[in-house]
Design a protein around this motif. Structure first.
Motif, PDB file in Angstrom:
ATOM      1  N   ASN A 191     -26.053  48.718 -68.170  1.00 34.41           N
ATOM      2  CA  ASN A 191     -26.008  47.570 -67.270  1.00 34.41           C
ATOM      3  C   ASN A 191     -26.365  46.278 -67.978  1.00 34.41           C
ATOM      4  O   ASN A 191     -25.870  45.200 -67.611  1.00 34.41           O
ATOM      5  N   ALA A 192     -27.219  46.355 -68.983  1.00 32.89           N
ATOM      6  CA  ALA A 192     -27.491  45.155 -69.779  1.00 32.89           C
ATOM      7  C   ALA A 192     -26.253  44.738 -70.559  1.00 32.89           C
ATOM      8  O   ALA A 192     -25.972  43.538 -70.722  1.00 32.89           O
ATOM      9  N   ALA A 193     -25.474  45.729 -71.033  1.00 34.59           N
ATOM     10  CA  ALA A 193     -24.218  45.411 -71.711  1.00 34.59           C
ATOM     11  C   ALA A 193     -23.233  44.759 -70.746  1.00 34.59           C
ATOM     12  O   ALA A 193     -22.515  43.815 -71.101  1.00 34.59           O
ATOM     13  N   ILE A 194     -23.204  45.253 -69.508  1.00 36.85           N
ATOM     14  CA  ILE A 194     -22.331  44.668 -68.493  1.00 36.85           C
ATOM     15  C   ILE A 194     -22.730  43.217 -68.228  1.00 36.85           C
ATOM     16  O   ILE A 194     -21.884  42.315 -68.165  1.00 36.85           O
TER      17      ILE A 194
ATOM     18  N   GLY B 117     -34.413  48.322 -74.360  1.00 37.78           N
ATOM     19  CA  GLY B 117     -33.164  48.692 -73.706  1.00 37.78           C
ATOM     20  C   GLY B 117     -32.283  47.526 -73.311  1.00 37.78           C
ATOM     21  O   GLY B 117     -31.065  47.555 -73.523  1.00 37.78           O
ATOM     22  N   VAL B 118     -32.877  46.501 -72.728  1.00 36.70           N
ATOM     23  CA  VAL B 118     -32.073  45.354 -72.298  1.00 36.70           C
ATOM     24  C   VAL B 118     -31.461  44.648 -73.504  1.00 36.70           C
ATOM     25  O   VAL B 118     -30.278  44.305 -73.511  1.00 36.70           O
ATOM     26  N   MET B 119     -32.267  44.443 -74.549  1.00 38.81           N
ATOM     27  CA  MET B 119     -31.737  43.788 -75.745  1.00 38.81           C
ATOM     28  C   MET B 119     -30.672  44.645 -76.411  1.00 38.81           C
ATOM     29  O   MET B 119     -29.658  44.131 -76.892  1.00 38.81           O
ATOM     30  N   ALA B 120     -30.880  45.958 -76.439  1.00 37.41           N
ATOM     31  CA  ALA B 120     -29.897  46.849 -77.062  1.00 37.41           C
ATOM     32  C   ALA B 120     -28.551  46.754 -76.366  1.00 37.41           C
ATOM     33  O   ALA B 120     -27.498  46.663 -77.016  1.00 37.41           O
ATOM     34  N   GLY B 121     -28.557  46.781 -75.026  1.00 41.36           N
ATOM     35  CA  GLY B 121     -27.297  46.716 -74.290  1.00 41.36           C
ATOM     36  C   GLY B 121     -26.664  45.348 -74.343  1.00 41.36           C
ATOM     37  O   GLY B 121     -25.461  45.213 -74.624  1.00 41.36           O
ATOM     38  N   PHE B 122     -27.446  44.320 -74.065  1.00 43.86           N
ATOM     39  CA  PHE B 122     -26.935  42.951 -74.094  1.00 43.86           C
ATOM     40  C   PHE B 122     -26.360  42.633 -75.478  1.00 43.86           C
ATOM     41  O   PHE B 122     -25.249  42.112 -75.611  1.00 43.86           O
ATOM     42  N   GLY B 123     -27.122  42.975 -76.514  1.00 48.19           N
ATOM     43  CA  GLY B 123     -26.663  42.696 -77.875  1.00 48.19           C
ATOM     44  C   GLY B 123     -25.459  43.516 -78.281  1.00 48.19           C
ATOM     45  O   GLY B 123     -24.628  43.067 -79.073  1.00 48.19           O
TER      46      GLY B 123
END
Length: 361
Positions: free
Chosen positions: A193-196, A163-169
């Motif tokens: 939130n990782a995308a943010i 999830g964190v990698m999916a959003g951040f990426g």
């Protein structure tokens, strides 16, 4: 000799998960055995449980995991027992047309372990996303095990695996957010939130968080949102336009996976803006948009596969950001639980009460 462990298994669509005895074989050529330390409870596991991904039941759930390499099979290089790893669900093959074309993050023949993990009676299990980490041990392809700094606590580190990698990426790799950009993110769960956080670290000057839950919007500000919009109180398209000088955002990330939020994302872009869909939809969902709007608004509509990441490159970077205090991975961990509590964690996830529950083994 197979290793006997307890694992969380979805036996049939929609039924509560069960903790069953699972047999994990020793690694064969190109495989590694990982002792799982922690594994996040992700929406994708819930999709598997509900039969919304495939019908290859029974499933061994769990895929956001960190652990320690326990054994390696023949031909494995670069890994040895004791290495601290995050497990990825993409392991580029190096030989498909995408890998040969210099785009291994789109690998069309990603590697998984060949040997099956099974129930005690020999029934083969389908591991979620080729991992199956709601168990004390799991078997994966060597390319799925990415070494990272062991100073990162596993409860946080494992979340980078999905999830964190999916959003951040989605923000940094797919959306290409850069210095001075305006960004809107719809859906402020773990992925959103990782995308943010990714957009903020990439230098976006305005990051608008959109959700229906004030608690999630409060969390979004901790990850770098400069503004929040509760879409139950105001039209989110109008609100984002107002916060971006009347133009709309340069990059909009849709992290919900519903037709109505995709439509909102489409119209809250600036002209020639980028829409990135990273929310996973139900296979039955459909969307309809006026073709003239697709033509006249320009820009790009993108789907983000795993944040378009290359795990061997990106996982260590995110862990380094975490250890340097620049990326609050700990903030995603809402609670830690045991294997027996996964079904209850799914219920809390459905109610929007957590960013991530994390199983600790």
């Amino acid at each position: 000799m197979p290793h006997e462990v307890r694992g969380v298994v979805a036996m049939q669509p929609g039924a509560p998960v069960e903790v069953r005895t699972v047999l994990v074989p020793d690694p064969g050529p190109g495989e590694v055995l990982v002792a799982v330390l922690a594994c996040g409870v992700c929406h994708t596991d819930l999709h598997y449980r509900d039969g919304a991904v495939t019908d290859d039941f029974p499933f061994l759930l769990g895929h956001e995991a960190a652990g320690t390499v326990e054994a390696v099979g023949d031909g494995v290089t670069g890994l040895q027992p004791g290495d601290y790893v995050i497990i990825a669900w993409r392991a580029p093959c190096g030989g498909c047309r995408s890998c040969r074309g210099g785009r291994p993050w789109y690998c069309f023949d990603s590697r998984n372990a060949v040997q099956p993990m099974t129930l005690a009676d020999g029934t083969p299990l389908s591991p979620a996303l080729g991992i199956g980490a709601f168990a004390a041990k799991t078997l994966v392809a060597a390319g799925q095990a990415v070494k990272v700094d062991r100073a990162a606590r596993p409860e946080a580190a494992g979340l980078v695996g999905c999830g964190v990698m999916a959003g951040f990426g989605a923000a940094v790799n797919t959306g290409g957010v850069g210095r001075g950009d305006t960004v809107a993110v719809i859906g402020c769960g773990g992925v959103g939130n990782a995308a943010i956080a990714g957009a903020s670290l990439a230098g976006a000057r305005t990051v608008v968080a959109v959700d229906i839950d004030y608690a999630k919007l409060d969390a979004a500000t901790r990850f770098g949102a400069t503004h929040t919009v509760n879409s139950t109180r105001t039209d989110p398209v109008d609100a984002v336009r107002e916060l971006t000088g009347g133009f709309g955002a340069d990059v909009v990330i849709e992290a919900v996976g519903r037709p109505e939020t995709y439509r909102q994302a489409f119209y809250m872009r600036d002209l020639a803006g980028v829409l990135v869909q990273v929310g996973v939809p139900d296979p039955q969902m459909r969307i309809e948009l006026p073709l003239i709007d697709l033509f006249s608004r320009g820009g790009a509509l993108k789907s983000s596969w795993y944040g378009d990441c290359l795990p061997s490159r990106d996982f260590p970077v995110l862990i380094d950001l975490y250890l340097s205090g620049r990326f609050d991975l700990d903030g995603f961990v809402s609670e830690t639980i045991g294997l027996d509590e996964v079904e209850a964690a799914f219920a809390r996830m459905r109610r929007g009460e957590v960013l991530r529950s994390v199983v600790v083994l």
